[in-house]
Write a protein that holds these residues in place. Structure first.
Motif, PDB file in Angstrom:
ATOM      1  N   LYS A 185      14.167   2.375   6.634  1.00 33.11           N
ATOM      2  CA  LYS A 185      13.083   2.020   5.717  1.00 33.11           C
ATOM      3  C   LYS A 185      12.798   0.541   5.871  1.00 33.11           C
ATOM      4  N   ASP A 186      11.627   0.138   5.417  1.00 36.05           N
ATOM      5  CA  ASP A 186      11.220  -1.257   5.489  1.00 36.05           C
ATOM      6  C   ASP A 186      11.026  -1.798   4.081  1.00 36.05           C
ATOM      7  N   ASP A 187      11.497  -3.012   3.851  1.00 36.16           N
ATOM      8  CA  ASP A 187      11.207  -3.678   2.585  1.00 36.16           C
ATOM      9  C   ASP A 187       9.853  -4.354   2.714  1.00 36.16           C
ATOM     10  N   VAL A 188       8.960  -4.051   1.798  1.00 32.33           N
ATOM     11  CA  VAL A 188       7.645  -4.682   1.777  1.00 32.33           C
ATOM     12  C   VAL A 188       7.450  -5.323   0.409  1.00 32.33           C
ATOM     13  N   HIS A 189       6.626  -6.350   0.391  1.00 33.92           N
ATOM     14  CA  HIS A 189       6.379  -7.096  -0.842  1.00 33.92           C
ATOM     15  C   HIS A 189       4.892  -7.037  -1.149  1.00 33.92           C
ATOM     16  N   GLY A 190       4.563  -6.831  -2.400  1.00 31.73           N
ATOM     17  CA  GLY A 190       3.177  -6.786  -2.826  1.00 31.73           C
ATOM     18  C   GLY A 190       3.083  -7.062  -4.310  1.00 31.73           C
ATOM     19  N   GLY A 250       5.828  -5.962  -6.455  1.00 32.89           N
ATOM     20  CA  GLY A 250       7.151  -6.491  -6.136  1.00 32.89           C
ATOM     21  C   GLY A 250       7.673  -5.902  -4.837  1.00 32.89           C
ATOM     22  N   LYS A 251       8.976  -6.009  -4.646  1.00 32.95           N
ATOM     23  CA  LYS A 251       9.611  -5.511  -3.421  1.00 32.95           C
ATOM     24  C   LYS A 251       9.842  -4.006  -3.537  1.00 32.95           C
ATOM     25  N   GLN A 252       9.475  -3.292  -2.471  1.00 35.11           N
ATOM     26  CA  GLN A 252       9.705  -1.851  -2.398  1.00 35.11           C
ATOM     27  C   GLN A 252      10.289  -1.519  -1.038  1.00 35.11           C
ATOM     28  N   SER A 253      11.108  -0.487  -0.977  1.00 30.42           N
ATOM     29  CA  SER A 253      11.648   0.016   0.277  1.00 30.42           C
ATOM     30  C   SER A 253      10.840   1.263   0.632  1.00 30.42           C
ATOM     31  N   LEU A 254      10.077   1.197   1.727  1.00 28.66           N
ATOM     32  CA  LEU A 254       9.170   2.281   2.073  1.00 28.66           C
ATOM     33  C   LEU A 254       9.582   3.001   3.348  1.00 28.66           C
ATOM     34  N   ALA A 255       9.349   4.308   3.355  1.00 28.90           N
ATOM     35  CA  ALA A 255       9.568   5.115   4.563  1.00 28.90           C
ATOM     36  C   ALA A 255       8.540   4.710   5.609  1.00 28.90           C
ATOM     37  N   LYS A 256       8.903   4.912   6.879  1.00 23.40           N
ATOM     38  CA  LYS A 256       7.982   4.636   7.983  1.00 23.40           C
ATOM     39  C   LYS A 256       7.742   5.927   8.752  1.00 23.40           C
ATOM     40  N   ASP A 295      -7.717  -4.145   3.877  1.00 21.21           N
ATOM     41  CA  ASP A 295      -7.046  -5.075   2.976  1.00 21.21           C
ATOM     42  C   ASP A 295      -6.498  -6.252   3.761  1.00 21.21           C
ATOM     43  N   THR A 296      -7.226  -7.375   3.731  1.00 22.65           N
ATOM     44  CA  THR A 296      -6.792  -8.560   4.472  1.00 22.65           C
ATOM     45  C   THR A 296      -5.540  -9.185   3.879  1.00 22.65           C
ATOM     46  N   GLY A 297      -5.194  -8.824   2.656  1.00 25.65           N
ATOM     47  CA  GLY A 297      -3.983  -9.343   2.026  1.00 25.65           C
ATOM     48  C   GLY A 297      -2.742  -8.519   2.326  1.00 25.65           C
ATOM     49  N   ALA A 298      -2.953  -7.336   2.893  1.00 21.25           N
ATOM     50  CA  ALA A 298      -1.818  -6.461   3.225  1.00 21.25           C
ATOM     51  C   ALA A 298      -1.334  -6.775   4.635  1.00 21.25           C
ATOM     52  N   ARG A 299      -0.044  -6.801   4.810  1.00 17.21           N
ATOM     53  CA  ARG A 299       0.511  -7.067   6.137  1.00 17.21           C
ATOM     54  C   ARG A 299       0.529  -5.817   7.008  1.00 17.21           C
ATOM     55  N   HIS A 300       0.808  -4.661   6.401  1.00 15.68           N
ATOM     56  CA  HIS A 300       1.054  -3.440   7.156  1.00 15.68           C
ATOM     57  C   HIS A 300      -0.076  -2.430   7.030  1.00 15.68           C
ATOM     58  N   ILE A 301       0.111  -1.331   7.706  1.00 16.91           N
ATOM     59  CA  ILE A 301      -0.769  -0.173   7.598  1.00 16.91           C
ATOM     60  C   ILE A 301      -0.017   0.857   6.773  1.00 16.91           C
ATOM     61  N   ALA A 302      -0.716   1.463   5.826  1.00 16.85           N
ATOM     62  CA  ALA A 302      -0.062   2.429   4.948  1.00 16.85           C
ATOM     63  C   ALA A 302      -0.755   3.784   5.027  1.00 16.85           C
ATOM     64  N   ILE A 303       0.046   4.824   4.902  1.00 12.91           N
ATOM     65  CA  ILE A 303      -0.438   6.191   4.808  1.00 12.91           C
ATOM     66  C   ILE A 303       0.031   6.727   3.451  1.00 12.91           C
ATOM     67  N   ASP A 304      -0.835   7.437   2.751  1.00 12.92           N
ATOM     68  CA  ASP A 304      -0.416   8.037   1.494  1.00 12.92           C
ATOM     69  C   ASP A 304       0.692   9.043   1.793  1.00 12.92           C
ATOM     70  N   GLU A 305       1.772   8.999   1.030  1.00 15.56           N
ATOM     71  CA  GLU A 305       2.914   9.901   1.258  1.00 15.56           C
ATOM     72  C   GLU A 305       2.490  11.369   1.238  1.00 15.56           C
TER      73      GLU A 305
END
Length: 182
Positions: A78-83, A86-92, A54-64
């Motif tokens: 946690k990190d605030d990410v935007h997509g 909207g804004k979400q606070s995600l675990a790292k 995903d060239t539009g995604a800034r980060h790398i994600a793992i399914d919870e």
């Protein structure tokens, strides 16, 4: 860029390509602490699936659900990410991404393949697998979508994507395994 690994992948179908985008097979895992990532990891210590590029995604994600299956511990911050949502606070999570690659340098015999382990700071994404499964989107290898590779990974690669043929080539620089902290 000093390319040392290459991934060549023919995408499953034009329908999948249109509806989802390019994906590559991969595994998430956790090697024992302080062990080199080239250590042999038993299949029971990995979760196999597909990673969406995903060239539009800034980060790398793992399914919870994958993070829970591997018993990864969420970091306290946690990190605030935007997509699009909207804004979400995600675990790292600290995890290792395993990719099947062809060694390029040093020169390797044609057709040889190895698994490389890349230490990753991944954001936990709730419901990634379920979203694709509910839409009946599953690659031909039968494995679920287990994560997203965004620009924090793509900055270390040369990515050639031919949407007409459904083929992609990813050339990976060794610095992906040892990124410089800024």
């Amino acid at each position: 860029m000093s390319t040392i690994f290459r991934i060549r992948h023919a995408l499953d179908s034009q329908r999948l390509l249109r509806e989802v985008g390019p994906m590559i097979p991969a595994s998430w895992g956790v090697p024992p602490e302080n062990e080199p990532t080239s250590k042999t990891i038993r299949p029971a210590e990995q979760v196999r699936g597909n990673m969406l590029l995903d060239t539009g995604a800034r980060h790398i994600a793992i399914d919870e659900s994958v993070a829970h299956q591997l018993r990864l511990q969420a970091r306290p911050d946690k990190d605030d990410v935007h997509g699009l949502g909207g804004k979400q606070s995600l675990a790292k999570y600290n995890a290792t991404l395993f990719l099947p690659v062809e060694p390029v340098q040093p020169a390797a015999p044609a057709g040889s393949s190895v698994m490389i382990g890349i230490p990753i700071d991944a954001h936990g994404f709730v419901g990634l697998q379920k979203t694709y499964e509910s839409q009946r989107i599953k690659p031909a290898n039968g494995l679920p979508v287990i994560g997203i590779l965004g620009r924090t990974f793509l900055q270390f690669v040369r990515f050639t994507y031919d949407g007409l043929s459904g083929n992609l080539i990813i050339e990976i620089d060794d610095s992906v395994r040892h990124p410089q902290k800024t």
